[in-house]
Motif scaffolding. Structure first.
Motif, PDB file in Angstrom:
ATOM      1  N   SER A   1       0.858  -1.189   0.000  1.00 41.00           N
ATOM      2  CA  SER A   1       0.000   0.000   0.000  1.00 41.00           C
ATOM      3  C   SER A   1       0.892   1.235   0.000  1.00 41.00           C
ATOM      4  N   LEU A   2       0.362   2.322  -0.534  1.00 41.08           N
ATOM      5  CA  LEU A   2       1.095   3.581  -0.589  1.00 41.08           C
ATOM      6  C   LEU A   2       0.168   4.702  -0.127  1.00 41.08           C
ATOM      7  N   THR A   3       0.585   5.379   0.943  1.00 37.32           N
ATOM      8  CA  THR A   3      -0.178   6.507   1.457  1.00 37.32           C
ATOM      9  C   THR A   3       0.614   7.780   1.190  1.00 37.32           C
ATOM     10  N   VAL A   4       0.012   8.690   0.442  1.00 38.12           N
ATOM     11  CA  VAL A   4       0.673   9.930   0.043  1.00 38.12           C
ATOM     12  C   VAL A   4       0.165  11.066   0.925  1.00 38.12           C
ATOM     13  N   PHE A   5       1.086  11.749   1.589  1.00 34.46           N
ATOM     14  CA  PHE A   5       0.745  12.892   2.427  1.00 34.46           C
ATOM     15  C   PHE A   5       1.139  14.157   1.660  1.00 34.46           C
ATOM     16  N   GLN A   6       0.128  14.883   1.194  1.00 35.11           N
ATOM     17  CA  GLN A   6       0.352  16.043   0.331  1.00 35.11           C
ATOM     18  C   GLN A   6       0.082  17.342   1.066  1.00 35.11           C
ATOM     19  N   ARG A   7       1.083  18.255   1.023  1.00 36.07           N
ATOM     20  CA  ARG A   7       0.889  19.580   1.605  1.00 36.07           C
ATOM     21  C   ARG A   7       0.280  20.521   0.572  1.00 36.07           C
ATOM     22  N   ARG A   8       0.968  20.670  -0.557  1.00 38.21           N
ATOM     23  CA  ARG A   8       0.484  21.514  -1.636  1.00 38.21           C
ATOM     24  C   ARG A   8       0.641  20.748  -2.942  1.00 38.21           C
ATOM     25  N   PRO A   9      -0.410  20.675  -3.762  1.00 36.01           N
ATOM     26  CA  PRO A   9      -0.275  19.977  -5.043  1.00 36.01           C
ATOM     27  C   PRO A   9       0.582  20.774  -6.014  1.00 36.01           C
ATOM     28  N   ASN A  10       1.183  20.070  -6.954  1.00 36.35           N
ATOM     29  CA  ASN A  10       1.984  20.693  -8.006  1.00 36.35           C
ATOM     30  C   ASN A  10       1.379  20.388  -9.364  1.00 36.35           C
ATOM     31  N   TRP A  11       1.425  21.360 -10.262  1.00 40.38           N
ATOM     32  CA  TRP A  11       1.097  21.060 -11.646  1.00 40.38           C
ATOM     33  C   TRP A  11       2.155  20.096 -12.184  1.00 40.38           C
ATOM     34  N   SER A  12       1.736  19.198 -13.031  1.00 43.72           N
ATOM     35  CA  SER A  12       2.671  18.261 -13.632  1.00 43.72           C
ATOM     36  C   SER A  12       2.118  17.797 -14.973  1.00 43.72           C
ATOM     37  N   SER A  13       2.991  17.456 -15.880  1.00 44.34           N
ATOM     38  CA  SER A  13       2.572  16.982 -17.201  1.00 44.34           C
ATOM     39  C   SER A  13       3.441  15.797 -17.592  1.00 44.34           C
ATOM     40  N   PRO A  14       3.002  15.011 -18.578  1.00 44.65           N
ATOM     41  CA  PRO A  14       3.713  13.774 -18.903  1.00 44.65           C
ATOM     42  C   PRO A  14       5.133  14.017 -19.418  1.00 44.65           C
ATOM     43  N   LEU A  15       6.061  13.187 -18.939  1.00 47.51           N
ATOM     44  CA  LEU A  15       7.428  13.214 -19.438  1.00 47.51           C
ATOM     45  C   LEU A  15       7.486  12.665 -20.861  1.00 47.51           C
ATOM     46  N   ASN A  16       6.653  11.661 -21.143  1.00 50.92           N
ATOM     47  CA  ASN A  16       6.570  11.058 -22.479  1.00 50.92           C
ATOM     48  C   ASN A  16       7.904  10.502 -22.963  1.00 50.92           C
ATOM     49  N   ASN A  17       8.647   9.886 -22.056  1.00 52.37           N
ATOM     50  CA  ASN A  17       9.865   9.184 -22.466  1.00 52.37           C
ATOM     51  C   ASN A  17       9.505   7.943 -23.263  1.00 52.37           C
TER      52      ASN A  17
ATOM     53  N   THR B   1      -3.138  23.037 -30.306  1.00 52.13           N
ATOM     54  CA  THR B   1      -1.708  23.208 -30.037  1.00 52.13           C
ATOM     55  C   THR B   1      -1.331  22.530 -28.734  1.00 52.13           C
ATOM     56  N   TRP B   2      -2.151  22.710 -27.710  1.00 49.24           N
ATOM     57  CA  TRP B   2      -1.856  22.124 -26.403  1.00 49.24           C
ATOM     58  C   TRP B   2      -1.933  20.605 -26.429  1.00 49.24           C
ATOM     59  N   ASP B   3      -2.871  20.060 -27.215  1.00 45.49           N
ATOM     60  CA  ASP B   3      -2.955  18.601 -27.333  1.00 45.49           C
ATOM     61  C   ASP B   3      -1.640  18.038 -27.872  1.00 45.49           C
ATOM     62  N   LYS B   4      -1.077  18.737 -28.860  1.00 49.47           N
ATOM     63  CA  LYS B   4       0.172  18.287 -29.453  1.00 49.47           C
ATOM     64  C   LYS B   4       1.320  18.412 -28.453  1.00 49.47           C
ATOM     65  N   LEU B   5       1.380  19.527 -27.719  1.00 45.73           N
ATOM     66  CA  LEU B   5       2.444  19.726 -26.742  1.00 45.73           C
ATOM     67  C   LEU B   5       2.334  18.741 -25.589  1.00 45.73           C
ATOM     68  N   TYR B   6       1.113  18.442 -25.169  1.00 45.75           N
ATOM     69  CA  TYR B   6       0.900  17.520 -24.044  1.00 45.75           C
ATOM     70  C   TYR B   6       1.401  16.122 -24.381  1.00 45.75           C
ATOM     71  N   ALA B   7       1.374  15.773 -25.657  1.00 46.35           N
ATOM     72  CA  ALA B   7       1.829  14.451 -26.094  1.00 46.35           C
ATOM     73  C   ALA B   7       3.307  14.434 -26.478  1.00 46.35           C
ATOM     74  N   SER B   8       3.965  15.596 -26.411  1.00 49.78           N
ATOM     75  CA  SER B   8       5.376  15.682 -26.789  1.00 49.78           C
ATOM     76  C   SER B   8       6.264  15.406 -25.585  1.00 49.78           C
ATOM     77  N   PRO B   9       7.490  14.931 -25.812  1.00 51.57           N
ATOM     78  CA  PRO B   9       8.382  14.625 -24.685  1.00 51.57           C
ATOM     79  C   PRO B   9       8.998  15.868 -24.070  1.00 51.57           C
ATOM     80  N   GLY B  10       9.404  15.724 -22.803  1.00 51.97           N
ATOM     81  CA  GLY B  10      10.168  16.772 -22.133  1.00 51.97           C
ATOM     82  C   GLY B  10       9.371  18.024 -21.831  1.00 51.97           C
ATOM     83  N   PHE B  11      10.062  19.167 -21.887  1.00 51.18           N
ATOM     84  CA  PHE B  11       9.485  20.439 -21.481  1.00 51.18           C
ATOM     85  C   PHE B  11       8.803  21.182 -22.633  1.00 51.18           C
ATOM     86  N   ALA B  12       8.407  20.469 -23.686  1.00 57.30           N
ATOM     87  CA  ALA B  12       7.731  21.125 -24.811  1.00 57.30           C
ATOM     88  C   ALA B  12       6.490  21.873 -24.344  1.00 57.30           C
ATOM     89  N   ILE B  13       5.799  21.330 -23.352  1.00 58.54           N
ATOM     90  CA  ILE B  13       4.558  21.929 -22.871  1.00 58.54           C
ATOM     91  C   ILE B  13       4.790  23.340 -22.338  1.00 58.54           C
TER      92      ILE B  13
END
Length: 427
Positions: free
Chosen positions: A90-106, A155-167
């Motif tokens: 099991s994994l219990t995550v204790f979150q203080r503040r959420p962060n925005w994050s997007s796929p690395l797409n490696n 445009t955002w759909d394409k960037l979201y599917a791109s690798p790395g910091f393209a977004i």
């Protein structure tokens, strides 16, 4: 480290007791090299295995039958949660503040793709050198408001599917300056999160409400949001149910108790200046660098600090390194410092120091660069807001990528060298 004005040398005393003497010292400490632990009662009482991510055990861990807790959902936490979710009981995550994050797409790179990349090395490096972010991605300058909402989302759909910091690096520049543009894009990312997390309540907990996308350093993720769809993963929002204490058996929050076998602290770092604070650095007349930087670092272009001759910093405070492609930014500092020391040796210079006036001018340049950016309102280490460090307040720790950036910073250093290093005292 102690400076001797009479001998024009630094004396360095190592932990081993060994003493070194050197004309020049180059610090390459890294902005995230000093881990920080939280301040929670009972941390020493926990009977299971516990460690900061920086001190992850060298021997492989078998967590398949373990109840694991992790405190923190910053960049490190986001990476670990996505990786561990299917490997623990099991994994219990204790979150203080959420962060925005997007796929690395490696993904795997085929031999043909690698050959093409190698063929384009000169082109890739040239693109990196001319972009503010230092990445190959060029910003979209068609104009945010010149396009329809549908065109922007395509445009955002394409960037979201791109690798790395393209977004970020390939996005519309307006999202960094225009609150309405950033709000629209942030809502796009929020809807992506909602689509990936099955439970609506959990999804909302994972969406930041106190800052827009790109206003703090962006963690990239792999299977992070999907982790919360698993029956063995639970999220605890400690902003509403704070941790009261750590017990021998786990974590007690204001509303519940959580029995754990392993506790992971993904609680961040004493960013930017932590490596310098970990050493006793004393310059002219015994002045302490830590004391000079009490209210925030003061530097000459992130490379030198007045009162501390012959000490050059690579990726130092107020350089462009932390806000752009790190290897490219480091190379700019390395090449500039190399050329400076080479010139000093060739011309018989043994003492180099930045002026107080030059430092103040750079301080104002950094502050001015932040003024127009929405990220100046953020609370991450990215702008020096080390909220996990007691007594720290916001300061200008980085030269920002989008108002200034790697290309502008490199040009500033190039102009200084071309002037014969006029802002520096060389004797």
């Amino acid at each position: 480290m102690t400076w001797s004005e009479d001998e024009t040398l630094w004396e360095l005393v190592l932990e081993s007791g060994e003493t070194l003497r050197s004309r020049f010292v180059i610090t390459s400490l890294g902005p995230l090299s000093i881990p920080t632990m939280p301040r929670i009662p009972g941390m020493d009482d926990f009977k299971g295995e516990s460690f900061h991510t920086f001190y992850w055990p060298r021997e492989p861990l078998d967590l398949s039958d373990k109840r694991v807790g992790i405190i923190g959902t910053g960049a490190t936490g986001i990476q670990i949660i996505g990786e561990l979710a299917d490997k623990v009981k099991s994994l219990t995550v204790f979150q203080r503040r959420p962060n925005w994050s997007s796929p690395l797409n490696n993904s795997a790179i085929s031999d043909e793709e690698m050959a093409d990349i190698r063929r384009r090395y000169d082109e890739i490096f040239a693109n990196c050198a001319k972009t503010a972010s230092g990445f190959e991605h060029l910003p979209d300058r068609r104009g945010f408001w010149n396009l329809t909402r549908e065109e922007r989302e395509a445009t955002w759909d394409k960037l979201y599917a791109s690798p790395g910091f393209a977004i970020l690096a390939g996005n519309f520049v307006e999202i960094f300056f225009d609150e309405e543009a950033n709000r629209e894009f942030s809502e796009y990312i929020a809807n992506r999160i909602r689509a990936r997390v099955d439970d609506p309540a959990t999804a909302e907990l994972l969406i930041p409400k106190d800052h827009g996308f790109g206003m703090q350093r962006l963690p990239l993720e792999t299977r992070y949001f999907e982790a919360y769809n698993r029956d063995n993963v639970s999220l605890v929002d400690i902003s509403t149910s704070p941790i009261m204490r750590i017990t021998g058996d786990g974590i007690e929050t204001r509303e519940s108790t959580h029995d754990l076998d392993v506790l992971i602290y993904a609680t961040g770092f004493d960013a930017i200046t932590g490596g310098y604070d970990a050493m006793d650095i004393r310059g002219i007349d015994g002045q302490s660098l830590g004391e000079k930087w009490t209210d925030g670092p003061v530097t000459f272009n992130g490379i030198m600090s007045n009162g501390f001759p012959n000490m050059m910093m690579v990726a130092g405070p107020q350089s462009a390194s932390g806000s752009s492609n790190f290897p490219r930014a480091i190379e700019v500092n390395v090449n500039w410092v190399t050329d400076l020391i080479t010139r000093a040796r060739e011309s018989g210079v043994t003492r180099i120091e930045s002026s107080d006036a030059a430092e103040k001018a750079w301080q104002e340049e950094v502050k001015r660069s932040y003024a127009a950016l929405l990220l100046s309102k953020g609370q991450g280490w990215f702008i020096g807001y080390n909220s996990n460090i007691e007594g720290r307040s916001p300061d200008t720790n980085r030269y920002p990528a989008y108002q200034g950036g790697g290309a502008r910073y490199a040009q500033i250093l190039k102009d200084i060298a071309a002037s014969g290093y006029e802002p520096l005292s060389m004797s």
